[in-house]
Design an enzyme around this catalytic site. Structure first.
Site, mmCIF file in Angstrom:
data_model
loop_
_atom_site.group_PDB
_atom_site.id
_atom_site.type_symbol
_atom_site.label_atom_id
_atom_site.label_comp_id
_atom_site.label_asym_id
_atom_site.label_seq_id
_atom_site.Cartn_x
_atom_site.Cartn_y
_atom_site.Cartn_z
ATOM 1 N N GLY A 181 -11.923 -3.679 2.312
ATOM 2 C CA GLY A 181 -10.517 -3.971 2.084
ATOM 3 C C GLY A 181 -10.303 -5.001 0.996
ATOM 4 O O GLY A 181 -9.163 -5.289 0.625
ATOM 5 N N HIS B 5 4.128 -10.234 -3.948
ATOM 6 C CA HIS B 5 3.236 -10.808 -2.938
ATOM 7 C C HIS B 5 3.390 -12.326 -2.905
ATOM 8 O O HIS B 5 3.995 -12.916 -3.792
ATOM 9 C CB HIS B 5 1.769 -10.459 -3.232
ATOM 10 C CG HIS B 5 1.409 -9.056 -2.887
ATOM 11 N ND1 HIS B 5 1.638 -8.007 -3.738
ATOM 12 C CD2 HIS B 5 0.835 -8.522 -1.773
ATOM 13 C CE1 HIS B 5 1.210 -6.885 -3.184
ATOM 14 N NE2 HIS B 5 0.727 -7.166 -1.983
ATOM 15 N N HIS B 6 2.801 -12.932 -1.879
ATOM 16 C CA HIS B 6 2.816 -14.390 -1.737
ATOM 17 C C HIS B 6 2.140 -15.054 -2.940
ATOM 18 O O HIS B 6 1.287 -14.466 -3.603
ATOM 19 C CB HIS B 6 2.126 -14.810 -0.439
ATOM 20 C CG HIS B 6 0.721 -14.288 -0.305
ATOM 21 N ND1 HIS B 6 -0.377 -14.959 -0.802
ATOM 22 C CD2 HIS B 6 0.244 -13.146 0.243
ATOM 23 C CE1 HIS B 6 -1.479 -14.259 -0.557
ATOM 24 N NE2 HIS B 6 -1.133 -13.155 0.080
ATOM 25 N N LYS C 293 -1.815 -15.081 -3.619
ATOM 26 C CA LYS C 293 -2.606 -13.888 -3.938
ATOM 27 C C LYS C 293 -3.188 -14.026 -5.338
ATOM 28 O O LYS C 293 -2.464 -14.288 -6.306
ATOM 29 C CB LYS C 293 -1.757 -12.625 -3.835
ATOM 30 C CG LYS C 293 -2.559 -11.337 -4.037
ATOM 31 C CD LYS C 293 -1.738 -10.109 -3.709
ATOM 32 C CE LYS C 293 -2.512 -8.817 -3.965
ATOM 33 N NZ LYS C 293 -3.729 -8.705 -3.149
#
Length: 227
Positions: free
Chosen positions: A79, A136-137, A140
């Site tokens: 992942g 995204h945050h 990242k």
């Protein structure tokens, strides 16, 4: 007699996704977390006593992860995103000897988004121009996201051209991806918003159960879901 739980080695256990996988696995009777590794830990010794390894660590760890999996003949679920071309080649080469699921996003909804994007591109044709926006945050590291890159690859096959991606990093956004198809007088948007990381952990554990005993090959989450 019930089947034994799938023994999982979790790589990157102390990270955000690692902790989420650990929490979710506690309530899954089909999963046993047999080993945990994090930055600085030796991966190979822990690989011996698992059925499958889930990697949510860092891209730079992939050589050691693949080497250990090959040595012990263990399945892999990867992942981690942001791999270089050489690291991607290492993954592809390793898949000749062990079964692997490689996904930029393990969410069931996102993988349906991949499928819908492909179908929309085919049906709308060249009269509609696609683009991608992802948010995204701010912590990242990679941009564009792996999910946005996958969407761009899907669209590139359909359109034979590079697809623009806008990456936004702000706040604590878990993940948002929108594919926009702009045509004359109309605009189609397909969006997926992640509310929490549990959706990714759920998909990774689903992939871990699915991949065990599969023939060596590089699989995607769409293979796991039958899309």
């Amino acid at each position: 007699m019930k089947n034994a739980p799938v023994r999982v080695m979790l790589i990157g256990a102390a990270g955000r996704m690692g902790k989420t996988v650990l929490d979710l696995a506690q309530s899954d009777r089909e999963i046993e977390i047999a080993a945990q590794c994090d930055l600085g830990d030796a991966i190979e010794p822990a690989m011996k006593n698992c059925d499958v390894a889930i990697d949510f660590s860092q891209a730079d760890s992939i050589d050691e992860v693949c080497r250990a999996a090959s040595q012990h003949g263990k399945s892999l679920v990867i992942g981690t995103t942001g791999h270089s071309q050489q690291q991607r080649k290492t993954i592809e080469d390793t898949a000749h000897s062990v079964p692997m699921v490689l996904a930029s996003n393990f969410s069931v909804g996102v993988n349906v988004l991949f499928w819908l994007t492909q179908k929309a591109a085919e049906l709308l044709g060249s009269d509609f121009t696609p683009e991608i926006v992802e948010t995204h945050h701010k912590m990242k590291k990679d941009a564009p996201s792996g999910t946005a890159k996958t969407l761009a690859e899907i669209l590139k096959v359909a359109r034979n051209s590079e697809i623009p991606i806008q990456s936004i990093r702000e706040g604590d956004v878990v993940g948002e991806h929108t594919v926009i198809f702009s045509g004359a007088g109309e605009r189609l948007e397909v969006t997926h918003r992640a509310a929490n990381r549990g959706i990714f952990a759920h998909g990774a554990l689903l992939a871990a159960k699915w991949i065990v005993d599969k023939p060596p090959r590089l699989y995607s989450m769409r293979d796991v879901l039958g899309l």
